[in-house]
Design an enzyme around this catalytic site. Sequence first.
Site, PDB file in Angstrom:
ATOM      1  CB  SER A  18      36.602  37.258  12.813  1.00 34.34           C
ATOM      2  OG  SER A  18      36.588  36.214  13.780  1.00 34.34           O
ATOM      3  N   GLY A  20      32.396  32.646   9.473  1.00 39.58           N
ATOM      4  CA  GLY A  20      31.240  31.762   9.384  1.00 39.58           C
ATOM      5  C   GLY A  20      29.888  32.357   9.753  1.00 39.58           C
ATOM      6  CB  ILE A  21      27.296  31.053  12.075  1.00 44.26           C
ATOM      7  CG1 ILE A  21      27.076  29.726  11.336  1.00 44.26           C
ATOM      8  CG2 ILE A  21      25.979  31.539  12.694  1.00 44.26           C
ATOM      9  CD1 ILE A  21      26.706  28.542  12.233  1.00 44.26           C
ATOM     10  NE  ARG A  41      40.399  33.556  18.872  1.00 46.19           N
ATOM     11  CZ  ARG A  41      40.508  32.254  19.052  1.00 46.19           C
ATOM     12  NH1 ARG A  41      41.034  31.791  20.164  1.00 46.19           N
ATOM     13  NH2 ARG A  41      40.107  31.400  18.137  1.00 46.19           N
ATOM     14  CE1 TYR A 158      30.522  22.700  18.947  1.00 48.64           C
ATOM     15  CE2 TYR A 158      28.996  21.071  18.053  1.00 48.64           C
ATOM     16  CZ  TYR A 158      29.482  22.372  18.095  1.00 48.64           C
ATOM     17  OH  TYR A 158      28.912  23.331  17.284  1.00 48.64           O
ATOM     18  CE  LYS A 162      28.248  24.899  20.388  1.00 51.74           C
ATOM     19  NZ  LYS A 162      28.286  26.361  20.327  1.00 51.74           N
ATOM     20  CB  THR A 193      31.277  27.842   8.809  1.00 49.57           C
ATOM     21  OG1 THR A 193      31.615  26.829   9.771  1.00 49.57           O
ATOM     22  CG2 THR A 193      29.792  28.103   8.848  1.00 49.57           C
TER      23      THR A 193
HETATM   24  N1  LIG Z   1      29.269  25.389  11.404  1.00 47.80           N
HETATM   25  C1  LIG Z   1      28.401  24.486  11.879  1.00 47.80           C
HETATM   26  O1  LIG Z   1      28.094  23.472  11.222  1.00 47.80           O
HETATM   27  C2  LIG Z   1      27.748  24.696  13.216  1.00 47.80           C
HETATM   28  C3  LIG Z   1      26.690  23.837  13.567  1.00 47.80           C
HETATM   29  C4  LIG Z   1      26.065  24.006  14.796  1.00 47.80           C
HETATM   30  C5  LIG Z   1      26.503  25.013  15.653  1.00 47.80           C
HETATM   31  N2  LIG Z   1      27.542  25.818  15.277  1.00 47.80           N
HETATM   32  C6  LIG Z   1      27.973  26.843  16.228  1.00 47.80           C
HETATM   33  O2  LIG Z   1      27.879  28.100  15.607  1.00 47.80           O
HETATM   34  C7  LIG Z   1      28.905  28.963  16.089  1.00 47.80           C
HETATM   35  C8  LIG Z   1      29.691  29.537  14.921  1.00 47.80           C
HETATM   36  O3  LIG Z   1      30.275  28.466  14.196  1.00 47.80           O
HETATM   37  P1  LIG Z   1      31.076  28.719  12.836  1.00 47.80           P
HETATM   38  O4  LIG Z   1      30.916  27.499  12.020  1.00 47.80           O
HETATM   39  O5  LIG Z   1      30.729  30.046  12.275  1.00 47.80           O
HETATM   40  O6  LIG Z   1      32.583  28.717  13.392  1.00 47.80           O
HETATM   41  P2  LIG Z   1      33.912  29.386  12.786  1.00 47.80           P
HETATM   42  O7  LIG Z   1      33.756  29.732  11.361  1.00 47.80           O
HETATM   43  O8  LIG Z   1      35.022  28.457  13.191  1.00 47.80           O
HETATM   44  O9  LIG Z   1      34.039  30.729  13.645  1.00 47.80           O
HETATM   45  C9  LIG Z   1      34.267  30.675  15.010  1.00 47.80           C
HETATM   46  C10 LIG Z   1      34.353  32.081  15.537  1.00 47.80           C
HETATM   47  O10 LIG Z   1      34.559  32.022  16.956  1.00 47.80           O
HETATM   48  C11 LIG Z   1      35.601  32.911  17.295  1.00 47.80           C
HETATM   49  N3  LIG Z   1      36.292  32.412  18.489  1.00 47.80           N
HETATM   50  C12 LIG Z   1      36.646  31.141  18.767  1.00 47.80           C
HETATM   51  N4  LIG Z   1      37.277  31.081  19.943  1.00 47.80           N
HETATM   52  C13 LIG Z   1      37.306  32.341  20.429  1.00 47.80           C
HETATM   53  C14 LIG Z   1      37.840  32.932  21.605  1.00 47.80           C
HETATM   54  N5  LIG Z   1      38.473  32.189  22.547  1.00 47.80           N
HETATM   55  N6  LIG Z   1      37.715  34.274  21.791  1.00 47.80           N
HETATM   56  C15 LIG Z   1      37.091  35.016  20.845  1.00 47.80           C
HETATM   57  N7  LIG Z   1      36.566  34.521  19.722  1.00 47.80           N
HETATM   58  C16 LIG Z   1      36.685  33.197  19.509  1.00 47.80           C
HETATM   59  C17 LIG Z   1      36.522  32.902  16.087  1.00 47.80           C
HETATM   60  O11 LIG Z   1      37.311  34.066  16.127  1.00 47.80           O
HETATM   61  P3  LIG Z   1      38.728  34.200  15.313  1.00 47.80           P
HETATM   62  O12 LIG Z   1      38.579  33.368  14.077  1.00 47.80           O
HETATM   63  O13 LIG Z   1      38.821  35.654  15.042  1.00 47.80           O
HETATM   64  O14 LIG Z   1      39.768  33.675  16.213  1.00 47.80           O
HETATM   65  C18 LIG Z   1      35.506  32.877  14.952  1.00 47.80           C
HETATM   66  O15 LIG Z   1      35.046  34.182  14.673  1.00 47.80           O
HETATM   67  C19 LIG Z   1      29.745  28.120  17.047  1.00 47.80           C
HETATM   68  O16 LIG Z   1      29.329  28.359  18.360  1.00 47.80           O
HETATM   69  C20 LIG Z   1      29.422  26.704  16.639  1.00 47.80           C
HETATM   70  O17 LIG Z   1      29.600  25.788  17.690  1.00 47.80           O
HETATM   71  C21 LIG Z   1      28.176  25.687  14.085  1.00 47.80           C
END
Ligand SMILES: NC(=O)c1ccc[n+]([C@@H]2O[C@H](COP(=O)([O-])OP(=O)(O)OC[C@H]3O[C@@H](n4cnc5c(N)ncnc54)[C@H](OP(=O)(O)O)[C@@H]3O)[C@@H](O)[C@H]2O)c1
Length: 254
Positions: A18, A20-21, A41, A158, A162, A193
Amino acid sequence: MNSPFSLASSTILITGASSGIGRACAVACSEAGARIIALGRDEERLHQTLKLLDNKKKHISYSVELTDFNQVDRMMESFEAEGIKINGIINSAGISTTLPLRAFNPEKIQTFVDVNVTAAIYLCKWITRKKMLPESGSSIVFLSSVMGSVGESGKFIYSLTKGALLAASRSLAVELASKKVRVNCISPGVVETPMTDSAVYSRNEEARGKIEALHPLGLGKPEDVAHAAVYLLSDASAWVTGTNLFVDGGYTAR
Ligand SMILES: NC(=O)c1ccc[n+]([C@@H]2O[C@H](COP(=O)([O-])OP(=O)(O)OC[C@H]3O[C@@H](n4cnc5c(N)ncnc54)[C@H](OP(=O)(O)O)[C@@H]3O)[C@@H](O)[C@H]2O)c1
């Protein structure tokens, strides 16, 4: 001619679809020919993701709290009953925090372990069950982070989640190889994101500049990570398991 990077005839389960990545992964995998099962969610944002996909009608979305294992069981039982086989999973759902040691308490850590580690591994248990596993096997991708390998002040909670994914994925790669299941991690640097928009440094231009300076190629876009995920799901990476692919604009090269 069939490209080894194609995901045609594959069904790919994507958590965090839903936003970002995860959303970018859904788009990239659908462009590579896959049928997407998009999990998140927020139903409204999941529907927005589906609207972005190629061949809209073949995909499905499902709203689920991934730490509610009864909910997850009901969802996976319904997929199993429909005869759905999972060719690959991208575990992108995750949460982040910046918290110094002085603010630590045992309850705080649990939520992060539950979402970032336990929920992802629980789903992997489901998709590697005999009924859901295609004969050709499956590919598991975990979204780790550069924070799983290097440190940053205030990121220890965090980081430990990871790092746990990096360690677990290596043992799972060995354990699941006989089932033709490959297990790999992607470690992104900072990607623009909603997660990073809510980070402390995004509210302060000087702090944001410092973060940007740590990435020789600048900050990442969600698609940069999604393309790496397509590679790890596809036959192009048929001999790749137990690895960690840094997709970080040079963050860890410094
Ligand atoms: N962005 C970065 O710079 C970065 C860097 C390194 C690693 N990452 C990793 O990449 C992944 C994606 O990151 P992102 O930046 O795309 O994050 P994001 O935009 O905040 O999206 C997070 C996603 O996780 C879902 N989520 C969170 N808690 C949940 C739960 N309890 N049950 C079901 N779904 C849940 C959210 O769903 P809803 O919104 O629908 O609730 C949302 O779709 C993460 O694991 C993050 O740690 C990100």
